[in-house]
Structures are given as structure tokens and as C-alpha cells.
Design a protein around this motif. Structure first.
Motif, PDB file in Angstrom:
ATOM      1  N   ARG A 131      46.834-117.708 -73.288  1.00  0.00           N
ATOM      2  CA  ARG A 131      47.562-116.436 -73.370  1.00  0.00           C
ATOM      3  C   ARG A 131      46.854-115.356 -72.559  1.00  0.00           C
ATOM      4  O   ARG A 131      47.493-114.613 -71.808  1.00  0.00           O
ATOM      5  CB  ARG A 131      47.713-116.011 -74.836  1.00  0.00           C
ATOM      6  N   LEU A 132      45.537-115.288 -72.675  1.00  0.00           N
ATOM      7  CA  LEU A 132      44.752-114.327 -71.905  1.00  0.00           C
ATOM      8  C   LEU A 132      44.956-114.551 -70.413  1.00  0.00           C
ATOM      9  O   LEU A 132      45.173-113.614 -69.645  1.00  0.00           O
ATOM     10  CB  LEU A 132      43.272-114.455 -72.270  1.00  0.00           C
ATOM     11  N   ARG A 133      44.932-115.815 -69.970  1.00  0.00           N
ATOM     12  CA  ARG A 133      45.136-116.151 -68.562  1.00  0.00           C
ATOM     13  C   ARG A 133      46.559-115.821 -68.114  1.00  0.00           C
ATOM     14  O   ARG A 133      46.780-115.395 -66.983  1.00  0.00           O
ATOM     15  CB  ARG A 133      44.829-117.630 -68.319  1.00  0.00           C
ATOM     16  N   THR A 171      45.828-107.126 -69.300  1.00  0.00           N
ATOM     17  CA  THR A 171      44.917-107.643 -70.312  1.00  0.00           C
ATOM     18  C   THR A 171      45.648-107.530 -71.649  1.00  0.00           C
ATOM     19  O   THR A 171      46.682-106.853 -71.729  1.00  0.00           O
ATOM     20  CB  THR A 171      43.597-106.850 -70.398  1.00  0.00           C
ATOM     21  N   GLU A 172      45.112-108.148 -72.672  1.00  0.00           N
ATOM     22  CA  GLU A 172      45.769-108.055 -73.975  1.00  0.00           C
ATOM     23  C   GLU A 172      45.650-106.656 -74.578  1.00  0.00           C
ATOM     24  O   GLU A 172      46.361-106.322 -75.517  1.00  0.00           O
ATOM     25  CB  GLU A 172      45.206-109.105 -74.929  1.00  0.00           C
ATOM     26  N   LEU A 173      44.772-105.845 -74.030  1.00  0.00           N
ATOM     27  CA  LEU A 173      44.643-104.457 -74.490  1.00  0.00           C
ATOM     28  C   LEU A 173      45.336-103.468 -73.573  1.00  0.00           C
ATOM     29  O   LEU A 173      45.376-102.272 -73.876  1.00  0.00           O
ATOM     30  CB  LEU A 173      43.163-104.075 -74.626  1.00  0.00           C
ATOM     31  N   ASN A 174      45.888-103.951 -72.444  1.00  0.00           N
ATOM     32  CA  ASN A 174      46.558-103.039 -71.524  1.00  0.00           C
ATOM     33  C   ASN A 174      47.719-103.732 -70.817  1.00  0.00           C
ATOM     34  O   ASN A 174      47.570-104.279 -69.742  1.00  0.00           O
ATOM     35  CB  ASN A 174      45.583-102.467 -70.499  1.00  0.00           C
ATOM     36  N   VAL A 231      49.457-107.492 -80.316  1.00  0.00           N
ATOM     37  CA  VAL A 231      48.945-108.018 -81.572  1.00  0.00           C
ATOM     38  C   VAL A 231      49.726-109.300 -81.862  1.00  0.00           C
ATOM     39  O   VAL A 231      50.952-109.325 -81.725  1.00  0.00           O
ATOM     40  CB  VAL A 231      49.140-107.004 -82.731  1.00  0.00           C
ATOM     41  N   VAL A 232      49.020-110.347 -82.259  1.00  0.00           N
ATOM     42  CA  VAL A 232      49.694-111.583 -82.650  1.00  0.00           C
ATOM     43  C   VAL A 232      50.283-111.362 -84.040  1.00  0.00           C
ATOM     44  O   VAL A 232      49.570-111.030 -84.987  1.00  0.00           O
ATOM     45  CB  VAL A 232      48.719-112.778 -82.635  1.00  0.00           C
ATOM     46  N   ALA A 233      51.596-111.554 -84.143  1.00  0.00           N
ATOM     47  CA  ALA A 233      52.298-111.342 -85.409  1.00  0.00           C
ATOM     48  C   ALA A 233      52.490-112.640 -86.182  1.00  0.00           C
ATOM     49  O   ALA A 233      52.509-112.632 -87.414  1.00  0.00           O
ATOM     50  CB  ALA A 233      53.656-110.692 -85.142  1.00  0.00           C
TER      51      ALA A 233
END
Length: 141
Positions: free
Chosen positions: A44-46, A54-57, A64-66
Motif C-alpha cells: 500500500r505504501l508503494r 505518502t500515507e500522511l499526504n 486511516v485503515v478502516a
């Protein structure tokens, strides 16, 4: 209890290779179930990185993983190279699903498949936020 059955699309927008290390194995000598989710998290990050996020931007928002669901298809062993394919699906106003399939590279044996539900999150405001329009259009939603 009925078993989970995950339907996947024919086309995936992204794929990445991942070698299974000894640390990914459990006491029975095959891929550990908890570590499968770690491998999917790395994929997922890739996936996000391939789109410049990025997962923060993601267009100024984080994710957020739900929820997560997975279905095992076969064992996987130390030293095997996995191909993890990923794409988006089922967009809502605040999130979407990331659908994935993991297969062994040389034989194409399917090891696992699943979906991860994500929601977009404004960390400054500490609340869920709408899916960014640019992400939705780039990711096929």
C-alpha cells in the motif's frame, strides 16, 4: 459461519515484487497471517508512492485503515518472490477500498487476496475528510 469471498477486478493499476524472508514465516514454516498484513501494508505504501503520495499526504490529507478482509488461497514459503497487485474500488464520499492480490512470481500461484478500506483524515482537524478529487480521478474513482 460463512467464509469470506472477495471478488477482484480483472485489471490492477499497480504491482510490486516482495521477497519472503525467514522473519515472515510462522512456526509451521509458511507465511504468518499477521505478517501477510504487514506485506500488504508495505505494498500500500508503494502504491501511494507510485502516485507521488505518502500515507500522511494525499493531496494534503492522510489515510486511516478502516477495515481489512483477506482470503487465503495457498501457502507461501521462505525465499519465494510474491507479486502484489493493487487497485482502488468502491469509492464513497470519505474513502475507498484498496483491492489486492498476492501471487507467487514464477508459478503465478495465488497466495491471498483481500481488500483494505481506507478513509481520508485531516490530522490537523482530527476528523475524517472527503476523498480528494484529484486522488479520485487519478486512482480511477
Amino acid at each position: 459461519m460463512p467464509r469470506i469471498q472477495i471478488q477482484l477486478p480483472e485489471h490492477f493499476a499497480f504491482s510490486t515484487e516482495m521477497t519472503l524472508y525467514l522473519s515472515h514465516m510462522n512456526y509451521a514454516g509458511h507465511l504468518d497471517n499477521a505478517l501477510l498484513l504487514s506485506l500488504v501494508s508495505e505494498a500500500r505504501l508503494r502504491f501511494f508512492k507510485s502516485m507521488g503520495y505518502t500515507e500522511l499526504n494525499v493531496e494534503g490529507l492522510g489515510i486511516v485503515v478502516a477495515d481489512a478482509a483477506l482470503e487465503y488461497k495457498s501457502e507461501a514459503f521462505h525465499g519465494e518472490v510474491m507479486i502484489v497487485r493493487m487497485t482502488t474500488g468502491d469509492f464513497g464520499s470519505k474513502g475507498c477500498d484498496l483491492l489486492w492480490r498476492m501471487s507467487e512470481q514464477s508459478s503465478q500461484r495465488e497466495v491471498a487476496r483481500g481488500k483494505t478500506g481506507i478513509v481520508f483524515f485531516d490530522y490537523a482537524a482530527r476528523k475524517v475528510a472527503p476523498v480528494p478529487d484529484n486522488f479520485r480521478s487519478r486512482a480511477g474513482g
